[in-house]
Enzyme design. Structure first.
Site, PDB file in Angstrom:
ATOM      1  N   GLY A 169      33.375  39.569  15.402  1.00 38.13           N
ATOM      2  CA  GLY A 169      34.586  38.515  15.492  1.00 38.13           C
ATOM      3  C   GLY A 169      35.668  38.908  14.723  1.00 38.13           C
ATOM      4  O   GLY A 169      36.924  38.812  15.317  1.00 38.13           O
ATOM      5  N   ASP A 186      34.347  27.038  11.329  1.00 36.17           N
ATOM      6  CA  ASP A 186      34.033  25.961  12.326  1.00 36.17           C
ATOM      7  C   ASP A 186      33.192  24.984  11.698  1.00 36.17           C
ATOM      8  O   ASP A 186      33.607  24.292  10.978  1.00 36.17           O
ATOM      9  CB  ASP A 186      33.357  26.912  13.508  1.00 36.17           C
ATOM     10  N   LYS A 245      39.171  24.939  12.323  1.00 35.42           N
ATOM     11  CA  LYS A 245      38.807  23.957  13.031  1.00 35.42           C
ATOM     12  C   LYS A 245      38.244  22.864  12.038  1.00 35.42           C
ATOM     13  O   LYS A 245      37.128  22.705  11.864  1.00 35.42           O
ATOM     14  CB  LYS A 245      37.746  24.158  14.014  1.00 35.42           C
ATOM     15  N   PHE A 261      36.951  25.185  22.036  1.00 33.12           N
ATOM     16  CA  PHE A 261      36.323  26.525  22.077  1.00 33.12           C
ATOM     17  C   PHE A 261      37.242  27.507  22.650  1.00 33.12           C
ATOM     18  O   PHE A 261      37.730  27.483  23.598  1.00 33.12           O
ATOM     19  CB  PHE A 261      35.158  26.472  22.941  1.00 33.12           C
ATOM     20  N   VAL A 262      37.783  28.382  21.519  1.00 29.20           N
ATOM     21  CA  VAL A 262      38.538  29.552  21.976  1.00 29.20           C
ATOM     22  C   VAL A 262      38.070  30.863  21.894  1.00 29.20           C
ATOM     23  O   VAL A 262      36.983  31.218  21.431  1.00 29.20           O
ATOM     24  CB  VAL A 262      39.872  29.289  20.967  1.00 29.20           C
ATOM     25  N   ASP A 270      34.772  35.594  21.096  1.00 31.18           N
ATOM     26  CA  ASP A 270      34.066  35.792  22.282  1.00 31.18           C
ATOM     27  C   ASP A 270      33.671  34.497  22.981  1.00 31.18           C
ATOM     28  O   ASP A 270      33.325  33.691  22.315  1.00 31.18           O
ATOM     29  CB  ASP A 270      33.107  37.118  22.169  1.00 31.18           C
TER      30      ASP A 270
HETATM   31  P1  IMP Z   1      30.736  28.399  11.603  1.00 28.54           P
HETATM   32  O1  IMP Z   1      29.394  29.015  10.957  1.00 28.54           O
HETATM   33  O2  IMP Z   1      30.214  27.269  12.538  1.00 28.54           O
HETATM   34  O3  IMP Z   1      31.638  28.237  10.840  1.00 28.54           O
HETATM   35  O4  IMP Z   1      30.992  29.373  12.897  1.00 28.54           O
HETATM   36  C1  IMP Z   1      31.478  30.566  12.511  1.00 28.54           C
HETATM   37  C2  IMP Z   1      31.327  31.374  13.619  1.00 28.54           C
HETATM   38  O5  IMP Z   1      31.268  30.807  14.793  1.00 28.54           O
HETATM   39  C3  IMP Z   1      32.590  32.336  13.705  1.00 28.54           C
HETATM   40  O6  IMP Z   1      32.518  33.454  13.071  1.00 28.54           O
HETATM   41  C4  IMP Z   1      32.402  32.322  15.390  1.00 28.54           C
HETATM   42  O7  IMP Z   1      31.998  33.843  15.590  1.00 28.54           O
HETATM   43  C5  IMP Z   1      31.995  31.434  15.998  1.00 28.54           C
HETATM   44  N1  IMP Z   1      32.691  30.573  16.820  1.00 28.54           N
HETATM   45  C6  IMP Z   1      33.082  29.428  16.149  1.00 28.54           C
HETATM   46  N2  IMP Z   1      33.890  28.577  16.883  1.00 28.54           N
HETATM   47  C7  IMP Z   1      34.366  29.408  17.595  1.00 28.54           C
HETATM   48  C8  IMP Z   1      35.336  29.315  19.105  1.00 28.54           C
HETATM   49  O8  IMP Z   1      35.891  28.471  19.175  1.00 28.54           O
HETATM   50  N3  IMP Z   1      35.143  30.375  19.719  1.00 28.54           N
HETATM   51  C9  IMP Z   1      34.425  31.589  19.691  1.00 28.54           C
HETATM   52  N4  IMP Z   1      33.573  31.761  18.582  1.00 28.54           N
HETATM   53  C10 IMP Z   1      33.586  30.644  17.692  1.00 28.54           C
HETATM   54 MG    MG Z   2      31.772  35.365  14.251  1.00 38.22          MG
END
Ligand code: IMP
Ligand code: MG
Length: 192
Positions: A52, A111, A139, A160-161, A167
């Site tokens: 990412g 996220d 977010k 969701f982006v 991706d």
């Molecule tokens: P977290 O562990 O929930 O903070 O998520 C982090 C990972 O989730 C990021 O590195 C992204 O790969 C994926 N992710 C979270 N939100 C999105 C989104 O809106 N679009 C695409 N990938 C996301």
């Molecule tokens: Mg990621």
């Protein structure tokens, strides 16, 4: 040669553009300056979470004048296409030593916070001189574990982006902007 602006074909899959290519470029330049000011003349060991953060890291590094060492790590996908469903795990670990180094961890988006909480815990055990985090998108409203990044490109709403490295089912990473995918495309059976 035509002067007409030709849009990336995947643009038509977007319901809205949240961050334009121009805005990304401008913000990244400022982030680079902010990072350079924070670290002074110090060398930085950049740890980028792939896939990412690939595009963001590549562009940001060009605006960091410090001496930089680059490493990439991979986290197991613990999500289905759009939701967090489990616990992240380190799949491909560091190859550079980070002990006594100034580590700057880079990810595309913050996220739930689970990924960065887990990775920072792992890196902290290796006793870096310092550890800071830089994300392109945040977010804030979605946090499940408390986490704040020192450097943030853009705060975005709970949507969701895709694009600019992010991706959906491995597609759309090559879009130059960041947008919201049309809802009807968030569940295509042929991609399952
Ligand atoms: P977290 O562990 O929930 O903070 O998520 C982090 C990972 O989730 C990021 O590195 C992204 O790969 C994926 N992710 C979270 N939100 C999105 C989104 O809106 N679009 C695409 N990938 C996301
Ligand atoms: Mg990621």
């Amino acid at each position: 040669m035509s002067n007409t602006l030709k849009l990336h074909p995947a643009h038509t899959d977007l319901e809205a553009i949240l961050v334009t290519e121009t805005a990304i470029k401008r913000r990244i330049k400022r982030l680079g300056t902010q990072i350079a000011e924070t670290y002074g003349d110090e060398e930085i060991t950049v740890v980028s979470i792939i896939n990412g953060a690939i595009l963001f890291t590549a562009d940001l590094l060009r605006f960091i004048p410090n001496p930089v060492r680059l490493d990439c790590i991979r986290i197991s996908s613990y999500r289905n296409e759009t939701k967090s469903i489990g616990k992240p795990q380190l799949l491909h670990s560091l190859t550079l030593d980070v002990t006594n180094r100034h580590v700057l961890l880079i990810d595309d988006i913050l996220d739930t916070g689970k990924t960065l909480a887990m990775v920072t815990k792992t890196i902290t055990k290796l006793k870096p001189a310092s550890l800071k985090t830089c994300v392109l998108l945040d977010k804030k409203g979605r946090r499940e574990v408390p986490f704040d990044a020192e450097f943030v490109g853009f705060q975005i709403p709970d949507k969701f982006v895709v694009g600019y490295g992010l991706d959906f089912a491995e597609r759309y990473r090559n879009l130059p902007c960041i947008g919201v995918l049309k809802p009807e495309l968030q569940n295509p059976p042929e991609w399952a």
